[in-house]
Write an enzyme that holds these catalytic residues in place. Sequence first.
Site, mmCIF file in Angstrom:
data_model
loop_
_atom_site.group_PDB
_atom_site.id
_atom_site.type_symbol
_atom_site.label_atom_id
_atom_site.label_comp_id
_atom_site.label_asym_id
_atom_site.label_seq_id
_atom_site.Cartn_x
_atom_site.Cartn_y
_atom_site.Cartn_z
ATOM 1 N N THR A 106 -7.587 9.118 14.131
ATOM 2 C CA THR A 106 -7.790 7.673 14.229
ATOM 3 C C THR A 106 -8.345 7.160 12.894
ATOM 4 O OG1 THR A 106 -10.134 7.701 14.815
ATOM 5 C CG2 THR A 106 -8.585 8.087 16.609
ATOM 6 N N ASP A 118 -9.380 1.566 0.081
ATOM 7 C CA ASP A 118 -8.892 2.898 0.418
ATOM 8 C C ASP A 118 -8.924 3.812 -0.813
ATOM 9 O OD1 ASP A 118 -7.635 4.627 2.387
ATOM 10 O OD2 ASP A 118 -5.922 4.549 1.015
ATOM 11 N N LYS A 137 -11.159 7.203 -1.711
ATOM 12 C CA LYS A 137 -10.560 8.484 -2.116
ATOM 13 C C LYS A 137 -11.200 9.026 -3.390
ATOM 14 C CE LYS A 137 -6.116 7.726 0.088
ATOM 15 N NZ LYS A 137 -4.822 7.069 -0.061
#
Length: 814
Positions: free
Chosen positions: A554, A677, A681
């Site tokens: 998820t 995002d 990372k």
Amino acid sequence: MKVLKFGGTSVANAKNISQVKNIVASNGDTKIVVVVSALGGITDLLLTTANLASDQNKEYRTYLKEIEERHMQTIKELIPVQSQSKVLSKVKSELNILETLLEGAFLIGEITPKLSDKIVSFGELLSSYIISEYFASEKLDVGYQDSRELIKTNDNHGKAAVNFEMTNANCLAYFKDTPHTITVCAGFIASSVNGNSTTLGRGGSDFTAAIMAGALNAEVLEIWTDVSGMYTANPKIVKQAMAIPHISYEEAMELSHFGAKVLYPPTIQPVLSKGISIVIKNTFEPEAAGTLITKNQNEKGKTVRGISHVESIALLSLEGPGMVGIPGISKRFFEVLSNAGISVVLITQASSEHSICVGIASSDAKKAVAIVNEAFEYEISLGKIKPVILEEDLAIIALVGDNMKSHQGLSGKMFSTLGKNNVNIRVIAQGASERNISAVISKGDVKKALNALHEEFFEENIKQLNLFVMGVGNVGAKFLNQIQQQKKYLKEYLKLNIRVIGISNSRTMAFDENGISLKNWESVLAEGEKADSNKFFETINSLNYRNSIFVDNTASPAVSDSYTTYLRNSISVVTCNKIACSSDYNKYLELKQMARKYNSPFLFETNVGAGLPIIDTLKNLIASGDKVKKIQAVLSGSLNFVFNNFNDQTTFHDVVLQAQKEGYTEPDPKIDLSGIDVMRKILILARESGYQLDIEDIENQSFLPEESLATTNNDDFFASLVKHEASFQKIFKEASKKDCKLKYVAQFENGKASVGLQHIPKGHDFYNLEGSDNIVLFFTERYPNQPMIIKGAGAGAEVTASGIFADIIRIGNF
Ligand code: ADP
Ligand code: ASP
Ligand code: MG
């Protein structure tokens, strides 16, 4: 002469009894004795009924009715109508006697052991009578003999001791003259020298058969039951357990003593001295070979033959300074227990003699504490000995094998296997024969311990991985498909057996301990119970399987919050959800530390570059002593896809929508477009490189207009993209004017990280990145000028799923 014994399940109902008849009939003219148990479950029912009656609870009548109905029903289904009435009326009159006895117990409000034996004996009396009448109606040459006239015991009701001299003589005398090919006898029941009904202990029908086999010097004793032999572990708990083809008397005795219920422990004794073999067979699968028990013929063979366990064990420890060097304390301790009829299952004594510890049945625990404290009252009052210490809710697991003594390292292997699985060992004991090594563990750990040990000692190194998958959308669904496709390969070539035991989406969840069928998991899930993440965890935790892995597919913050709970309970976590690793640094550190402490891997390879082995490579570089100096990377498959497809012929909105539809973006595309995002990372890569960084430390110059950044749902976000199309076209034109491509670049150098859109000229490593590809350049001490480059598809459900899969395999090889 052969003796065949059929257990409770084998004679539970008419259908099973007719199967028993087939087995009996297949013996042709050989003389046989058929010993039968009560119809399955009847002994328990009789005991409950008796207890209710003695508690003056009228409810006993309902149970009695049930007992009556079970027998009547069986007779009606088995015996042809013309011969039914005789059998029905005989059984009815026996049941009337039973009713009278129970009424007596009800009126007095008490039950003696003697009366209890009398009541409980009806189970075998009725079953043996009905079965013999059925055999007769099937034209078998059958006779019936009341076992109470043959087997003589003392009057220790509940578990009477056999008088073998009288019993053997009775059996020989009776069977010398019997004209019938088949004789049916009741198991379990006997009678005392003065004629009262006695019983031989729960599970005692096996013993009855062995006594008769021994007395008659039978050629074989066949125990027919509901499993195909004695298994390497209880097959109800260890699915991979296998029937042991051949085993020695001593090994069988040891296994049964430590809980292999398939054989009642005293059964071996009467046949051992005569060298009569025992065969354990399955009534419902007669063609299966079963287990042959004889004297040891395994001089050089397998070391560990089986693993048994006894649940409901309590430990009693006696300790204190007054015990050292004083002879006779242990003797008194054991005498007290033995005088009270409490049997000691296991003993350990520390060499300092400072303490002595015994394992006993939980049911004896309270009584034991009281009598031991009473016996040592004087020493306790002087402070020489402490009051006895009781620990409950324990179990014993035992490795058994005749050849264990000549092998070193078995106990080491046993304890390290348990340790690796976080099974805490309370006490260790090894029998003097070295035929068994036993450990006392917590009752809740039994299933995990048995399965882990079984895997270690019997499964040719096949490792079982138990998966619990949360999130079965794009990535999750692909992941389940990939497992299904690769299952066979993994088992054959990597010796990994993967079983998906639980799945959940936001609506429902489903569990199957045998493994959910991956062909139709959708319908299994649809029919599952209402999803509940706490209950999901509770179920996994209570199943307590070794190698349990929680897979988070998820993007939910709440789910990532639960990782610590999983790891703390020795459940590994594999996740493509980036939230945990990119949240507060201390949280990230805590997860890493927990994974180490509880031996439960926490893997998140897919957090960066989907299926590309970026994090794993980084870990290997660092583990081998390299140091990261600089990282340059294009890490957003989604932004790459968007800027590779966006030009003056399309609109920004349409390209983002397409990226979302094709599964290249997070469910919320703003997380990708805003650069968050990518920030997450590069943060994870910096952390994995050993730097302490938080998300606020990362510089991000977003190309999105303020208005788009401020939206709070996908619809508003997409609408804002339409509105600001001109600004996006401007960004495109500026780059194409310089003959550059637009790439969203993440950078880490000198402890600082930044992300942002850059113009990439021809010839640059990043220029030719296609579609949703990612690229990472690691500049390290060993790769100072020419970086280590990892490049390839960095987004998409299929590759992300394969990255999760790779993490699972890493855990398998761990
Ligand atoms: P019966 O009624 O035929 O006497 P039991 O219930 O007494 O049968 O014994 C058979 C059961 O023993 C099996 O169904 C199984 O659950 C249990 N069992 C426990 N350990 C073992 C083992 N090591 N091998 C086979 N069966 C075992
Ligand atoms: N019927 C008895 C019991 O349940 C004996 C047996 O089945 O072996 O214990
Ligand atoms: Mg049994």
